[in-house]
Design an enzyme around this catalytic site. Structure first.
Site, mmCIF file in Angstrom:
data_model
loop_
_atom_site.group_PDB
_atom_site.id
_atom_site.type_symbol
_atom_site.label_atom_id
_atom_site.label_comp_id
_atom_site.label_asym_id
_atom_site.label_seq_id
_atom_site.Cartn_x
_atom_site.Cartn_y
_atom_site.Cartn_z
ATOM 1 N N ASP A 1 1.715 -3.966 -2.925
ATOM 2 C CA ASP A 1 2.245 -4.148 -1.568
ATOM 3 C C ASP A 1 1.531 -3.220 -0.589
ATOM 4 O O ASP A 1 2.156 -2.499 0.183
ATOM 5 C CB ASP A 1 3.759 -3.890 -1.569
ATOM 6 C CG ASP A 1 4.447 -4.403 -0.306
ATOM 7 O OD1 ASP A 1 3.840 -5.218 0.413
ATOM 8 O OD2 ASP A 1 5.578 -3.982 -0.035
HETATM 9 MG MG LIG Z 1 7.482 -0.064 2.234
#
Ligand SMILES: [Mg+2]
Ligand SMILES: Nc1ncnc2c1ncn2[C@@H]1O[C@H](COP(=O)(O)OP(=O)(O)O)[C@@H](O)[C@H]1O
Length: 234
Positions: A167
């Site tokens: 991410d």
């Molecule tokens: Mg974050």
């Protein structure tokens, strides 16, 4: 030194040189509120609380799911073993990166509470002092080449450590007032051999810059990306 507490339904790993508080209670925001030690908060998927420990500040995060699924079973995960849990895995990954001199928060403590076949998880890590995430900074000003090079260097070091940041977006990269870049939020990240996946991390980061140009009018352009990529490959 790292210490662990293991009971039937509870597992805690912590660094006893960084925390001397009541270790079983220090994962509850209320505990810190009562002691008047909450210094601030940030919101992502959930709320990250910043709390004052003896020597450093810590970021306290309760693991939550994102998306629609997350609205139904917001913070329960299927249990397969203590070491596989979100917080314990992130704790050890941060420790590995820290030991290799990558700028990531020092892990302080991780807790897992088992409830039947599921568990809930929390993490205490060092709050990076005097830092802001790239989204906040880029809403105010452009970054210079030296700053993009500092960011590239940390991504490169993380990749040399063979850590796949699944991410990698500009909410998860911080810049402090000394010009150091920091990478945070290693939930669901893992060590992986080989090279192929590294490009994927960079593509995701580029998407994040592009997204925030439209969403929050950040001060960023393709020249900045070229600078970052050039430094990454050096
Ligand atoms: Mg974050
Ligand atoms: N160790 C830290 N030091 C400083 N700020 C942090 C730290 N951890 C989180 N934050 C702030 O809190 C926000 C959300 O935390 P994060 O760990 O990314 O959780 P999530 O994205 O799952 O909500 C970050 O974007 C950042 O602004």
């Amino acid at each position: 030194m790292l210490k662990t507490i293991e009971q039937n339904n509870l597992y805690i790993v912590f660094d006893d040189s960084l925390i001397s508080d009541d270790i079983e209670r220090c994962f509850d925001a209320q505990y810190w509120q009562h002691k008047d030690k909450v210094t601030g908060s940030a919101t992502g998927r959930g709320t990250t609380w910043f709390v004052q420990l003896k020597t450093i500040q810590a970021a306290l995060r309760h693991y939550r799911r994102g998306g629609l699924f997350g609205k139904i079973i917001s913070d329960h995960y299927f249990f397969t073993g203590w070491q596989d849990t979100r917080s314990v895995a992130e704790f050890h990954l941060l420790k590995t990166l820290k030991d290799l001199d990558v700028n990531v928060p020092t892990p302080i403590a991780a807790r897992v509470v088992k409830k039947g076949m599921t568990y809930q998880a929390d993490l205490l890590s060092e709050k990076i002092p005097n830092a802001q995430d790239l989204v906040s900074i880029l809403q105010q000003r452009q970054l210079n080449d030296v700053e993009y090079q500092a960011i590239a260097l940390q991504i490169k070091k993380m990749h040399q450590a063979q850590v796949n940041h699944t991410d990698l977006n500009i909410h998860n990269i911080l810049l402090d007032t000394q010009g150091n870049a920091w990478i945070i939020d290693f939930d669901k990240c893992y060590e992986e051999s080989g090279e192929e996946w590294k490009e994927g991390n960079l593509k995701r980061l580029l998407r994040s810059f592009n997204k925030e140009v439209n969403k929050r009018q950040i001060k960023w352009g393709i020249k900045d990306w070229e600078c970052l990529i050039k430094a990454y490959h050096q």
